[in-house]
Design an enzyme around this catalytic site. Structure first.
Site, PDB file in Angstrom:
ATOM      1  N   GLY C 152       0.824  -1.191   0.000  1.00 18.05           N
ATOM      2  CA  GLY C 152       0.000   0.000   0.000  1.00 18.05           C
ATOM      3  C   GLY C 152       0.861   1.245   0.000  1.00 18.05           C
ATOM      4  CB  CYS C 153       0.191   4.719  -1.026  1.00 13.40           C
ATOM      5  SG  CYS C 153      -1.449   4.933  -0.297  1.00 13.40           S
ATOM      6  CE1 TYR C 154      -1.453   7.952   3.944  1.00 13.57           C
ATOM      7  CE2 TYR C 154      -3.259   6.390   3.905  1.00 13.57           C
ATOM      8  CZ  TYR C 154      -2.818   7.686   3.861  1.00 13.57           C
ATOM      9  OH  TYR C 154      -3.707   8.721   3.724  1.00 13.57           O
ATOM     10  CB  ALA C 157       5.378   6.564   2.966  1.00 15.45           C
ATOM     11  CD  GLU C 245       0.501   7.876   0.948  1.00 18.13           C
ATOM     12  OE1 GLU C 245      -0.495   7.781   0.217  1.00 18.13           O
ATOM     13  OE2 GLU C 245       1.196   6.913   1.256  1.00 18.13           O
TER      14      GLU C 245
END
Lengths: 349, 349, 349, 349
Positions: C152-154, C157, C245
């Site tokens: 996932g994107c979160y 990061a 993000e």
């Protein structure tokens, strides 16, 4: 206000952006009590569930329109989508004064209505008696009206600018080009892919090119002022902002007429008006100059092209272009000062 | 690319938005090596201090223009503000090819320049030999040029749309109204209160009404195509977005000409062009369709007003409207494929 | 590229924002040919109808997934919504390599999956063999994988920032607070009232407080690194921007460890990595530093509170947080240079 | 209001965003007449030149502060930048009540002031007698004060949330992490490259990490409530919106305390307060819920991490975070109802 009788008002279709802004304004009006709020699929919800920013207000929950007993109600504001207002309004009891914010009763001609909306009008008797609610031009009619059809947001900005100039024969009525720009709240709160944040932010585009339904409304009123049928070039654009509307209108001056004459004509026409203002000489109207207020701001500029002028009008589409003008009409109809409840100054930044 | 000799390029005025976008593109170009970057008050800084988004690139620090030895350099891109380019360029050694992104060499007529810029041109000999860098119309001249004056962003969008129509006599040249909209990057990176976030966000407005300097540039080229002097109505607007430019142009059709004819003329003119595209029938060009790319997208729509059409052109002001077109011209001048380094697809959302 | 054999790739679920960005990137990749694009309700449409910004590309129309003959295809990227990928992927022929961008195969534990997604996993055998596609940490596994589950994107990061620090025992693993911020494209292109422009612009708010599905994904990987089960405080926020993000992570330092040590550990860990970069000392990572690129940018700051540090990581949620990382994994799986097709520099402004 | 004596008020530093919002609100206050507006480089201008959105108001032109005869004035609002207020206020005549919106008189401790602002305070005698203007906590002192130091925007949001919890011993005071987000108007109207539209739009980032001057202000008041010195982790972020501020605060619960207890404590503390509201159970506070209004909205959420809670507070930085709270204090000082002139409902969208 304590002890003073207030008019009891219902708002039909309260769950859209127009409804929210009408509640925002009406809730501060000393002579009006909101007794009913209705919604479609949101019926049953508390107002704060649909509009958390209004959650602190002591207002009724949203009901289904059909469930309401209107006996004690004096006035109804109707903020339903186009096409659905006419039947709902036709079914309301006769004692109610109606202030409609939809497009259903704006066009007087049955054929023009059918052509632009794709179906016969379902309440012709009401269409005939509806008064066009452009306050600054129909005051007398509005005062005594039972049904007021509030103008569209673009027509309000266009007509406040152009009606005095057409009426005084200052511009060529066959050469009017209106390039209109609006924030996204004009598109309403119903869900469409084209109105998603990512489809609107960081970009812009025209829409409804040569077939936006506000064009015949503008033409209806300008034709009346010109005493002959005319047609305008009208192209709206979607701008990545919430509220605000600005029209850049390109006109050819009448013989011997200067841009300065146009400016003076507008100043003269509106000098007593509380909500229409001509910007100071050289100052360019911006949407943020009127955000959240009921003001329409006008500007006149000489073009480099000889014989042409560039006109600018701006307003908040949800206030003067919709709910504010509706409340202004309410004030007229019920004998309040026309500015009552409408004195908020613009919110900037 | 390994082992292959690359052209050595300097970028003068690299600390503005135009400079940043030129670096973004040029750094991916296989035939070009950035050997010098210059700046004014930022001289001495590393590129990553001025543009952190470019901090990962292996590029030279910013120097003062006067400190550079240009002996080994082949070409210079100049992104200085209007009015300062001419003297800087005049002082550069003769062996350099110059691609200027400022307005200094766009106007061919010394008097027109002086009238619009308020002072005599300081490098008349260069003004005379500069080639107007609208790639799709001046290819042959650009190929052999020593100094290319890249068009303004608005003129690029206006001319790609209008030049074929005027040249083929399809529209009335005395009735052209251009309503232009641009994102804030067009205003540059220098600090002005009017360009602060809070002055631009959540609002919009026209600016430079009837005196924007891109008007004479548009008129210069259209007059050439029409073989007589003409004047256009041109009004730009500031839109709350970073990049993107869209022109809505209102024209009167020539006798017997239809909107469809205009569309066909544009399709015919651009069918071999890699960077100019006519949108599919019925599709409305939007700035987000071209964001970050070197594409100019055109659209033609019939107006409701008989004899009129509504034309739309959109491009990214920093790419096709500035740095991308500059690189396209570089490709022409040095024998690369015209699309080299310019094949990024648009960034959406 | 002429004459060179390219790998044939299909993209399932091409009509979302993730699909669009994958097409943007893949269309420039020299070793990959997009042979199939599929969509649900958009099946049958040309790509340019769904994504006009990609209308200039010569790519296949959108088909229904079930209509495709995959015989000639080498690899499939799957960008379907969570919960629908697993069945679609299970039904694909065995010869296909799969790169899944959904959440369906990220969690290894069947119970954790069921708890967070509310149903049993429908392709347990695939869940077991799926490789977690955090490129910088699972290179070897990805190289030989048949099914890669892109993070996932979160989590991307969060993990790029925290994994080296946890693995090296530099922070207290029981006191990690992640305050995450994302642009609206993270919410996808499906229509929801909460994602309308007017609901997102000019405002911000947290969402999914204490129940966002990226939390167990972060915890799965951090627990592995810590060699014991841990739990993090994770709160995402919706920011009025399209992409980008940024995570601000608050940690307590291990005994004798300084913020400087954290910084050095990250620099050491990533010095050979093309897509993970530690910002220059004192420079604050911003989402715009990485917009449109495959870079993840990290920053470390000493807190005023003794023994604490403030960590920042930022990436473009559609690139390194989704499609870019997927393409990076494709490069690994098929023997291309890992940066192939991913060298675009950030778009700013 | 006709015939009623109004208090005469001056606004020093009227040309910033704080000044504009104070004028917006004060111009509607029935008991206050704005008799003087001052500015620095804008002295001499009409208000409408500096703030066209206020151009329709009948208010005095901007003067230089030194040119004003304050004899007839009752109260002065001072909206000067930090560091300049103290000398200007020290020079004002004694009969004036002062409501200062700058940071100059917020810190009580001379050493703390000097440490954070880099110079000795220039009006120590005033610093000592200034009352901290957090209305809901210092009512009695404000009522009789000669000089009120209105809190910073972040401290207002932090303290309204945390003071009751700290005072009632419900949270661990040594483990408070405040992640703060603000719109760009918090940066003021002075021109800085970092506040240009293109530097703020379509992106976000933290700033002032571990050295923002609102931290000691928060700590001063929390330490008083805790009866011992404490320190908080405080990190602000710049969000691409005009107004609005939201703090996500991460806390460790006291022994035996639940998130529910926190919520109840806040409800109990504020149930009589007109401007502080706890959001309905499960409803997430958003900045748009309070835009343009004087409301502070609070929310409490249980974290997944045992023993932790996630707290949210939001307000409009220019209203409750600045000018609105200043007017609220004015009401207290001069015997008006505390809500007088502050009853506008939020503007959404």
């Amino acid at each position: 206000m304590a002890g003073q009788a207030q008019l009891k008002a219902g708002i039909i279709g309260a769950s859209g952006y127009t409804g929210a802004d009408l509640i925002r304004l009406a809730a501060c009006h000393p002579g009006l009590e909101i007794t009913h709020l209705t919604a479609g699929k949101n019926a049953g919800a508390a107002l704060g569930e649909v509009f958390p920013h209004l959650g602190g207000l002591d207002l009724p929950d949203l009901s289904a329109t059909g469930d309401i007993d209107w006996t004690e109600t004096d006035v109804v504001f109707c903020g339903l989508p186009h096409g659905t207002s006419q039947e709902v309004i036709a079914a309301l009891p006769n004692h109610l004064k109606i202030i409609d914010l939809s497009a259903d009763f704006r066009l007087r001609d049955a054929d023009v209505y059918a052509e632009w909306y794709g179906h016969e009008h379902k309440a012709r008797h009401l269409q005939k008696k509806a008064v066009y609610g452009l306050t600054e031009f129909y005051r007398e009619d509005i005062t005594g009206a039972d049904l007021v059809a509030c103008p569209g947001c673009y027509p309000t900005a266009a007509l406040l600018l152009l009606l005095p100039l057409v009426a005084q024969n200052l511009i060529e009525v066959d050469d009017i080009v209106i390039d209109a720009k609006s924030g996204a709240s004009g598109g309403g709160r119903s869900v469409k892919q084209s109105m998603l944040f990512c489809e609107v932010a960081e970009g812009m585009h025209p829409y409804g090119i040569a077939h936006h339904r506000h064009a015949p409304e503008i033409e209806q009123e300008l034709s009346l002022a010109a005493a002959r049928s005319l047609i305008v070039s009208f192209t709206p654009h979607l701008i990545p902002m919430n509220r605000g509307e600005l029209l850049t209108t390109y006109v050819r001056l009448g013989k011997g007429v200067s841009a300065h004459d146009l400016r003076q004509a507008l100043i003269g026409r509106y000098k007593q008006e509380p909500f229409v203002r001509v910007a100071a000489e050289g100052q360019v109207p911006e949407t943020r100059h009127v955000r959240g207020s009921n003001t329409c701001l006008l500007g006149v500029f000489e073009d480099r092209v000889p014989g042409r002028a560039i006109l600018v009008s701006t307003l908040d589409n949800l206030v003067k272009g919709s709910s504010g003008q509706a409340l202004q009409n309410f004030n007229l109809m019920f004998g309040f000062d026309e500015t009552c409840g409408l004195t908020q100054h613009p919110l900037f930044p």
